[in-house]
Write an enzyme that holds these catalytic residues in place. Structure first.
Site, PDB file in Angstrom:
ATOM      1  N   LEU A 104       0.577  -1.036  -0.192  1.00 46.07           N
ATOM      2  CA  LEU A 104       0.132   0.027  -0.299  1.00 46.07           C
ATOM      3  C   LEU A 104       0.804   1.332   0.149  1.00 46.07           C
ATOM      4  O   LEU A 104       2.367   0.848   0.381  1.00 46.07           O
ATOM      5  CB  LEU A 104      -0.970   0.549   0.975  1.00 46.07           C
ATOM      6  CG  LEU A 104      -1.646  -0.988   0.970  1.00 46.07           C
ATOM      7  CD1 LEU A 104      -3.188  -0.796   2.377  1.00 46.07           C
ATOM      8  CD2 LEU A 104      -2.719  -0.777  -0.087  1.00 46.07           C
ATOM      9  N   ASP A 105       0.408   2.425  -0.653  1.00 44.27           N
ATOM     10  CA  ASP A 105       1.565   3.182  -0.938  1.00 44.27           C
ATOM     11  C   ASP A 105       1.813   4.303   0.368  1.00 44.27           C
ATOM     12  O   ASP A 105       0.928   3.627   1.187  1.00 44.27           O
ATOM     13  CB  ASP A 105       1.072   4.853  -1.685  1.00 44.27           C
ATOM     14  CG  ASP A 105       0.642   4.166  -3.221  1.00 44.27           C
ATOM     15  OD1 ASP A 105       1.004   3.675  -3.537  1.00 44.27           O
ATOM     16  OD2 ASP A 105      -0.772   5.165  -3.288  1.00 44.27           O
ATOM     17  N   TYR A 106       2.306   4.592   0.864  1.00 42.67           N
ATOM     18  CA  TYR A 106       3.446   5.412   2.000  1.00 42.67           C
ATOM     19  C   TYR A 106       1.619   6.054   2.792  1.00 42.67           C
ATOM     20  O   TYR A 106       1.434   6.077   3.803  1.00 42.67           O
ATOM     21  CB  TYR A 106       4.024   6.622   2.024  1.00 42.67           C
ATOM     22  CG  TYR A 106       4.986   7.459   3.438  1.00 42.67           C
ATOM     23  CD1 TYR A 106       5.293   6.193   3.833  1.00 42.67           C
ATOM     24  CD2 TYR A 106       4.786   8.517   3.804  1.00 42.67           C
ATOM     25  CE1 TYR A 106       6.001   6.810   4.865  1.00 42.67           C
ATOM     26  CE2 TYR A 106       5.210   8.759   4.387  1.00 42.67           C
ATOM     27  CZ  TYR A 106       6.468   8.420   4.958  1.00 42.67           C
ATOM     28  OH  TYR A 106       6.495   8.544   6.981  1.00 42.67           O
ATOM     29  N   ARG A 192      -5.036   5.123  -7.488  1.00 45.49           N
ATOM     30  CA  ARG A 192      -4.611   7.115  -7.627  1.00 45.49           C
ATOM     31  C   ARG A 192      -4.465   7.649  -9.405  1.00 45.49           C
ATOM     32  O   ARG A 192      -4.890   8.125  -9.603  1.00 45.49           O
ATOM     33  CB  ARG A 192      -3.135   7.329  -6.494  1.00 45.49           C
ATOM     34  CG  ARG A 192      -3.425   7.497  -5.348  1.00 45.49           C
ATOM     35  CD  ARG A 192      -2.252   7.362  -4.577  1.00 45.49           C
ATOM     36  NE  ARG A 192      -2.146   7.020  -3.091  1.00 45.49           N
ATOM     37  CZ  ARG A 192      -2.520   7.800  -2.339  1.00 45.49           C
ATOM     38  NH1 ARG A 192      -3.006   8.399  -2.551  1.00 45.49           N
ATOM     39  NH2 ARG A 192      -3.195   7.138  -1.082  1.00 45.49           N
TER      40      ARG A 192
END
Ligand code: URA
Length: 247
Positions: A104-106, A192
């Protein structure tokens, strides 16, 4: 640490490197239940079950499975060269060498599975099983019917068209749209980028479901072990149903 299979076998004191190669070629060695007869393959003995002549070698860690509710502002890799906080810092009592299943992204929150079961991890991430992940996106920018249709049918990204997705509008939150998106691909920053491709900016992203698992009442930053029935379902999704009972 990954090493060549013959090196792992010789390192475990079972045979010389040369003899280990002969054992592999003769079909006497399996990894995670599948016979391996090529010499070049590399494995991590802590993550994979290596069996020679029907006997598991070495000391393998007990398999552990955690569901974490990842907060924003931490990395979903096992460690970071720059010393930033990672998801593993949120499980300080877990001594096993565990890894997150996918990324998962930051700044993305939500459901992350963490385990030391390499075979399950590979199955869940393998494109052929099309394991579903559902995200709740809070989006800036108007979402017209045309844009929703594009998101559902596939949008062009620099690494190719996205596969069809399930997209559902939820009640608005202030001036932001709330959208539930279910995909089975696992490309980098995919959700995103999908919204960016239709001219919308994702201002908050949370994974609410993964492979049938849900967060339930689990608070942000907390983790819990999977139940037996959750694990059985995961194994089935990862094409390991027939391996039930072998473990
Ligand atoms: N898609 C994204 O854009 N980010 C994530 O963290 C996961 C899916």
């Amino acid at each position: 640490m990954e090493e060549r299979l013959q090196k792992i076998i010789s390192g475990a004191g079972i045979a010389s490197r040369r003899a280990a190669e002969q054992m592999i070629l003769a079909g006497r060695v399996s990894v995670d239940g599948r016979v391996v007869t090529e010499l070049g393959t590399k494995w991590d003995a802590a993550l994979h079950e290596i069996v020679v002549d029907g006997r598991p070698i070495g000391r393998q860690e007990r398999r552990v499975y955690f569901l974490l509710n990842k907060p924003k502002g931490c990395l979903s890799s096992a460690k970071d060269d720059r010393g930033r906080k990672t998801v593993l810092d949120l499980l300080p009592e877990v001594r096993a060498r565990v890894y997150p299943v996918g990324r998962l992204d930051y700044q993305t929150e939500g459901l992350l599975l963490i385990t030391n079961d390499g075979a399950l991890m590979q199955g869940l991430l393998h494109p052929k099983y099309e394991v579903e992940k559902t995200y709740l996106a809070e989006v800036d920018g108007a979402l017209t019917e045309d844009k929703l249709k594009m998101l559902r049918e596939g949008v062009p990204l620099e690494d190719g068209m996205t596969a069809p997705a399930k997209v559902r509008m939820l009640p608005e939150k202030g001036r932001f749209s709330q959208v539930e998106v279910t995909i089975h691909e696992g490309r980098n920053r995919q959700v995103r980028r999908m919204f960016a491709a239709v001219g919308c900016d994702v201002r908050r992203l949370e994974r609410v479901r993964f492979a049938g698992l849900e967060l339930g009442e689990l608070a942000r930053g907390r983790h819990r072990e999977l139940t037996e029935s959750e694990l059985a379902k995961l194994r089935a999704l990862a094409g390991m149903a027939d391996e039930e009972g072998k473990r």
